[in-house]
Design a protein around this motif. Structure first.
Motif, PDB file in Angstrom:
ATOM      1  N   ILE A 147      12.249  -1.638  20.065  1.00  0.00           N
ATOM      2  CA  ILE A 147      13.417  -2.185  19.378  1.00  0.00           C
ATOM      3  C   ILE A 147      14.664  -2.054  20.237  1.00  0.00           C
ATOM      4  O   ILE A 147      15.402  -3.010  20.444  1.00  0.00           O
ATOM      5  CB  ILE A 147      13.646  -1.469  18.025  1.00  0.00           C
ATOM      6  CG1 ILE A 147      12.395  -1.515  17.145  1.00  0.00           C
ATOM      7  CG2 ILE A 147      14.858  -2.063  17.300  1.00  0.00           C
ATOM      8  CD1 ILE A 147      11.955  -2.878  16.745  1.00  0.00           C
TER       9      ILE A 147
ATOM     10  N   ASN B 137      16.345 -10.189  13.752  1.00  0.00           N
ATOM     11  CA  ASN B 137      17.682 -10.389  14.317  1.00  0.00           C
ATOM     12  C   ASN B 137      18.582 -11.163  13.376  1.00  0.00           C
ATOM     13  O   ASN B 137      19.814 -11.083  13.488  1.00  0.00           O
ATOM     14  CB  ASN B 137      17.591 -11.133  15.657  1.00  0.00           C
ATOM     15  CG  ASN B 137      17.061 -10.262  16.778  1.00  0.00           C
ATOM     16  OD1 ASN B 137      17.030  -9.038  16.677  1.00  0.00           O
ATOM     17  ND2 ASN B 137      16.632 -10.888  17.850  1.00  0.00           N
TER      18      ASN B 137
ATOM     19  N   TYR C 154      14.987  -7.905  20.659  1.00  0.00           N
ATOM     20  CA  TYR C 154      15.830  -7.443  19.548  1.00  0.00           C
ATOM     21  C   TYR C 154      17.292  -7.293  19.970  1.00  0.00           C
ATOM     22  O   TYR C 154      17.601  -6.956  21.123  1.00  0.00           O
ATOM     23  CB  TYR C 154      15.324  -6.106  19.023  1.00  0.00           C
ATOM     24  CG  TYR C 154      13.987  -6.175  18.341  1.00  0.00           C
ATOM     25  CD1 TYR C 154      13.896  -6.466  16.987  1.00  0.00           C
ATOM     26  CD2 TYR C 154      12.811  -5.964  19.057  1.00  0.00           C
ATOM     27  CE1 TYR C 154      12.654  -6.537  16.358  1.00  0.00           C
ATOM     28  CE2 TYR C 154      11.573  -6.033  18.439  1.00  0.00           C
ATOM     29  CZ  TYR C 154      11.501  -6.325  17.084  1.00  0.00           C
ATOM     30  OH  TYR C 154      10.274  -6.397  16.470  1.00  0.00           O
TER      31      TYR C 154
ATOM     32  N   TYR D 276      19.145  -5.052  18.405  1.00  0.00           N
ATOM     33  CA  TYR D 276      19.518  -3.721  17.938  1.00  0.00           C
ATOM     34  C   TYR D 276      19.448  -2.697  19.064  1.00  0.00           C
ATOM     35  O   TYR D 276      18.564  -2.733  19.917  1.00  0.00           O
ATOM     36  CB  TYR D 276      18.622  -3.302  16.769  1.00  0.00           C
ATOM     37  CG  TYR D 276      18.737  -4.255  15.606  1.00  0.00           C
ATOM     38  CD1 TYR D 276      19.860  -4.240  14.783  1.00  0.00           C
ATOM     39  CD2 TYR D 276      17.744  -5.205  15.360  1.00  0.00           C
ATOM     40  CE1 TYR D 276      19.986  -5.135  13.739  1.00  0.00           C
ATOM     41  CE2 TYR D 276      17.869  -6.104  14.317  1.00  0.00           C
ATOM     42  CZ  TYR D 276      18.991  -6.069  13.502  1.00  0.00           C
ATOM     43  OH  TYR D 276      19.114  -6.960  12.477  1.00  0.00           O
TER      44      TYR D 276
ATOM     45  N   ARG E 102      19.026  -7.876  26.208  1.00  0.00           N
ATOM     46  CA  ARG E 102      18.092  -8.604  25.355  1.00  0.00           C
ATOM     47  C   ARG E 102      17.548  -9.806  26.118  1.00  0.00           C
ATOM     48  O   ARG E 102      18.305 -10.546  26.750  1.00  0.00           O
ATOM     49  CB  ARG E 102      18.805  -9.083  24.087  1.00  0.00           C
ATOM     50  CG  ARG E 102      17.949  -9.970  23.194  1.00  0.00           C
ATOM     51  CD  ARG E 102      18.795 -10.683  22.169  1.00  0.00           C
ATOM     52  NE  ARG E 102      18.000 -11.591  21.365  1.00  0.00           N
ATOM     53  CZ  ARG E 102      18.518 -12.531  20.548  1.00  0.00           C
ATOM     54  NH1 ARG E 102      19.826 -12.668  20.458  1.00  0.00           N
ATOM     55  NH2 ARG E 102      17.731 -13.321  19.850  1.00  0.00           N
TER      56      ARG E 102
ATOM     57  N   SER F 298      11.375  -9.863  16.372  1.00  0.00           N
ATOM     58  CA  SER F 298      12.802 -10.000  16.656  1.00  0.00           C
ATOM     59  C   SER F 298      13.372 -11.295  16.102  1.00  0.00           C
ATOM     60  O   SER F 298      14.510 -11.323  15.623  1.00  0.00           O
ATOM     61  CB  SER F 298      13.046  -9.908  18.160  1.00  0.00           C
ATOM     62  OG  SER F 298      12.320 -10.900  18.865  1.00  0.00           O
TER      63      SER F 298
END
Length: 851
Positions: free
Chosen positions: A601, A583, A608, A610, A380, A579
């Protein structure tokens, strides 16, 4: 003899002056010993006239000065030239003072004659309700009462607020100190105070808890501080001439004292946290952002690492602390510890997180003693003011076997929660909190204790209602309306999975409530009712197209630990970077619809958190109904105009429900209203519609529906509402969908309806001033129709498409097909299976590395 001179810089605050003046007239300290110097900085309202009337009628010596607008610093400097008191303070004219403000300050200064600066305690004044609260982030400085602190000893203390400070006029004159007019729109106070204290070997600051400064937080966001986020000078001039200058002066005269370093870190923490909270909606973009980071690199080079690492006055998130400590180093860095930041009990997984800068470190994961590769993992990127300098590695690992992580060949410690920072001075209340057991942040518990009535409700949920709502699936779209993906999935579950204990939640009395009551009365529960609370307390899954706090973590259920798993069905296909918003949501299943959206994503180097564990590419449940309606609708008699909303035109959403009440002042005069009204009123567009037998329908975003009665639409344009309307059928009937940035264009593309994008304010919307930031989707490259920016282009493009027919041009038809490779009516079933799978143990989270 004048003891206190109050210098105030006044600009367009007429509506607040009465309260300001009243709070001064109510002071219990002798008025003849207080001088007021009010400098009107070119106000355009009645501020100057009110000040002059006060000077003539009031009980103080009020000196009123007037000048052309030049900013707060220049106004204060002019006032300071006319101050005659022993002590000078710089109260803001939109704030108020407690009636004993000067009396308590005088008593403290008499008791502590060696005070260099005296600081009053901030009490936050709610502009809307006039309620006071002791909630300022630095309130702990006053925990020990009225106290004089030697900052050479108590280096973790600092002060930088001239409007709540009292300064010796003799020292100001000795230093020739004035506010630096280059420092705008903020931190002129901090710089002024720092220079005042800087060359004192033992700077003594009095923290006077008994003197209450009532600091107003304006309800309309119109204060200089509130508006400063959109001012590029905040990210350049304020840093260069304020923060950096103070540090450089300190370094040149022997070193940066800890109190100054703490003040700077505190100020920088706001730059970083406000960027995170506003999802990047700041003025630090492009060249401004580059200059911001250049200056910030010089600032952090002068800050002691241990001050940054130990900063605890307010929250400094780990990635922001890492930015200040390592983000501007030439060499890569990685954390020496990983944190378990999330646990999924049903899947029997935990998520590890660690930070790094520069190139990713070599990583070795051992689970159960064997080297493995995580299946659900990603990198990320943490974006701060338009740049990425800190990365976060996220990886899911099993909880039922041992786990060991090595970076660059060395073991890293795995912590159950982030390391907590505390102040060097441990205070009784803080010590009590440290000794009390606290729930793990990865396994959230109740936010507060239950009242007796709520305790009885918990008993009822475990008793008489436990069987009825056992393992319930709670489906909800918006609180006040339905007919989105949650409703369509609900119908699918009732028809195809009667074994699933599915319930639909909606606000009672709404149009959709009356409609659904006719078909599913026994499965419909009123949001907010006691029955809804009992349902939620037994729920296994919460399934919604809108994961707002009112839905996913309802405040009325804060007394109970959330026992449900959350599925985000989405309201539309995501194309922007959301995000920062998503988030913060506790999502176990994250529905996506297109390959590009899904990759944005779960892919590496996105914002993000995820991974492919949570995100599933199933398609929106409502697409099944849309596809069926599109195939059965032959009549194409509508030009559907459907713009999205604007963040700056609509009030914030209420926490307890999802409505946005009214519109902001100036809405009807906004560019948004003018441009769309002009388009809808176009004679050429009206003539083309008559020529082809078409109607024009105007369907603004749900957040704008309350504004429809305010608009003056042409007679030939029909105002359309979401409530009570089958929106899929409107899209299916469209000979053309005209929008700006709305995800409704994806709906049109899903059933091959022509699209036109009219983006007259693209620079502002796509720069992050709306919701989120620019994402993967490029309208020119990826859009489903032409993109225009001028009203003439919009009308011409619309007329051209209507004359060409009701099908998309080949170029856009091909994009439709590439965006949605699977259109089979199976979205609801794929989502159902994904939700079921999310509650089962995961057995393939890691794969062995052989050899």
């Amino acid at each position: 003899m004048i003891t206190f001179s109050l210098v105030t810089a006044v600009y367009d605050v007429e509506r607040y002056l009465e309260e300001f003046i009243d709070s001064l007239e109510a002071q219990t300290y002798p008025h003849e010993r207080i001088q007021v110097v009010a400098v009107d900085d070119g106000s355009t309202d009645g501020s100057l006239a009110r000040l002059r009337r006060w000077a003539a009628e009031g009980s103080f010596e009020v000196v009123v000065l007037a000048k052309e607008n030049g900013g707060q610093a220049s106004a204060r400097n002019l006032g300071l030239d006319h101050a005659s008191g022993d002590w000078v303070t710089f109260t803001d004219p939109d704030d108020r003072l407690d009636e004993r403000y000067f009396a308590t300050m005088a008593a403290f200064l008499e008791q502590h004659p060696d005070t260099d600066v005296a600081a009053a305690a901030f009490w936050m004044l709610n502009d809307a309700t006039s309620e006071l609260s002791n909630t300022h982030p630095l309130r702990a400085r006053f925990n020990d009462g009225d106290t004089l602190r030697d900052l050479s000893v108590f280096g973790d203390y600092f002060f930088g607020s001239a409007h709540a400070g009292f300064f010796r006029r003799s020292r100001l004159d000795e230093l020739g100190l004035r506010f630096d007019t280059r420092i705008r729109p903020n931190f002129e106070d901090g710089h002024f105070t720092a220079l005042y204290l800087l060359d004192l070997p033992q700077p003594r600051v009095g923290f006077v808890r008994s003197a209450h400064y009532l600091y107003r937080k304006r309800d309309d966001g119109s204060s200089t501080m509130q508006k400063s986020l959109r001012d590029p000078r905040r990210y350049t001039d304020a840093l260069r001439y304020g923060h950096l200058d103070a540090l450089q002066r300190a370094a040149a005269s022997g070193g940066v004292p800890r109190w100054l370093a703490g003040l700077i870190v505190y100020e920088l923490s706001w730059y970083l946290s406000l960027h995170d909270a506003r999802d990047g909606r700041t003025a630090a973009k492009g060249e401004v952002a580059e200059e911001f980071h250049r200056i910030l690199a010089q600032i952090v080079a002068l800050l002691p690492d241990d001050v940054i690492d130990g900063f605890a006055w307010r929250q400094l998130k780990p990635h922001n602390r890492a930015l200040l400590l390592h983000g501007y180093d030439d060499q890569p860095w990685h954390a020496t510890e990983a944190v378990i930041d999330k646990v999924d009990r049903d899947r029997k997984l935990m998520r590890l997180s660690y930070l790094y800068t520069g190139a990713a470190p070599s990583e070795r994961l051992l689970v159960g003693g064997a080297e493995v590769r995580p299946r659900y993992a990603k990198i990320r990127d943490h974006v701060s003011h338009d740049q990425v300098r800190v990365h976060e590695r996220l990886l899911w690992v099993p909880t039922n076997v041992s786990a060991r992580l090595q970076l660059e060949g060395r073991d890293v410690q795995i912590l159950p929660e982030p390391r907590r920072r505390t102040h060097p001075t441990v205070r009784p209340l803080q010590l009590q909190r440290m000794l009390e057991p606290t729930p793990s942040p990865v396994l959230p518990g109740p936010e507060r204790a239950a009242t007796p009535a709520e305790a009885r409700l918990l008993e009822a949920a475990r008793g008489r209602k436990a069987r009825k709502y056992a393992d319930a699936w709670v489906l909800i779209d918006r609180i006040h309306d339905a007919d989105d993906s949650a409703e369509h999935l609900f119908h699918h579950l009732r028809a195809n999975h009667p074994d699933i204990n599915a319930w639909f939640v909606l606000e009672q009395g709404t149009a959709d409530w009356e409609r659904l009551r006719r078909s599913h009365k026994d499965r419909l529960v009123a949001f907010g009712s006691e029955e809804w609370k009992l349902l939620m307390l037994n729920a296994k899954h919460l399934v919604s197209s809108h994961p707002d706090t009112a839905v996913s973590r309802p405040p009325t259920l804060a007394f109970a630990a959330p026992g449900w798993r959350t599925t985000f069905l989405q309201h539309g296909v995501i194309k922007d970077d959301l995000s920062g918003w998503l988030n913060r949501r506790p999502l176990d299943v994250f529905v996506t619809s297109t390959p590009a959206e899904h990759e944005s994503i779960v892919g590496d180097h996105t914002g993000y958190t995820y991974t492919s564990l949570e995100a599933v590419m199933t398609g929106l449940p409502r697409f099944d109904r849309l596809l069926a309606v599109g195939r059965e609708t032959a009549q194409r008699d509508l030009v559907l105009v459907a713009p999205t909303w604007r963040f700056w035109l609509i009030p914030p959403q209420a926490t307890e429900h999802q409505r946005r009440e009214g519109v902001e002042a100036g809405f009807l005069d906004s560019e948004f209203v003018r441009r769309w009204t002009d388009f809808l009123s176009s004679p050429e567009l009206a003539a083309a519609c008559r020529r082809h037998g078409l109607r024009i329908g105007f369907l603004p975003h749900p957040n704008l529906q309350q504004a429809l009665p305010l608009l003056s639409l042409p007679d030939h344009v029909e105002a359309l509402r979401f409530e009570g309307t089958d929106v899929r059928r409107l899209v299916a009937r469209s000979a053309l969908l005209v929008t700006d940035y709305s995800s409704m264009a994806f709906n049109a593309a899903y059933i091959d309806r022509p699209v036109l994008y009219y983006q007259f304010d693209a620079e502002r919307v796509l720069s992050g001033d709306h919701v989120g930031d620019r994402g993967y989707f490029d309208y020119e490259r990826d859009g489903f129709g032409p993109v225009v920016v001028s009203p003439e282009q919009a009308v011409a493009a619309a007329v051209a498409q209507l004359d060409a027919g009701v099908d998309p041009a080949p170029e856009y038809a091909a994009r439709n097909a590439a965006t949605f490779p699977v259109r089979d009516g199976g979205c609801c079933e794929r989502v159902t299976q994904a939700i079921l799978a999310s509650a089962r143990p995961v057995t393939d989270a890691v794969t062995p590395i052989h050899g």
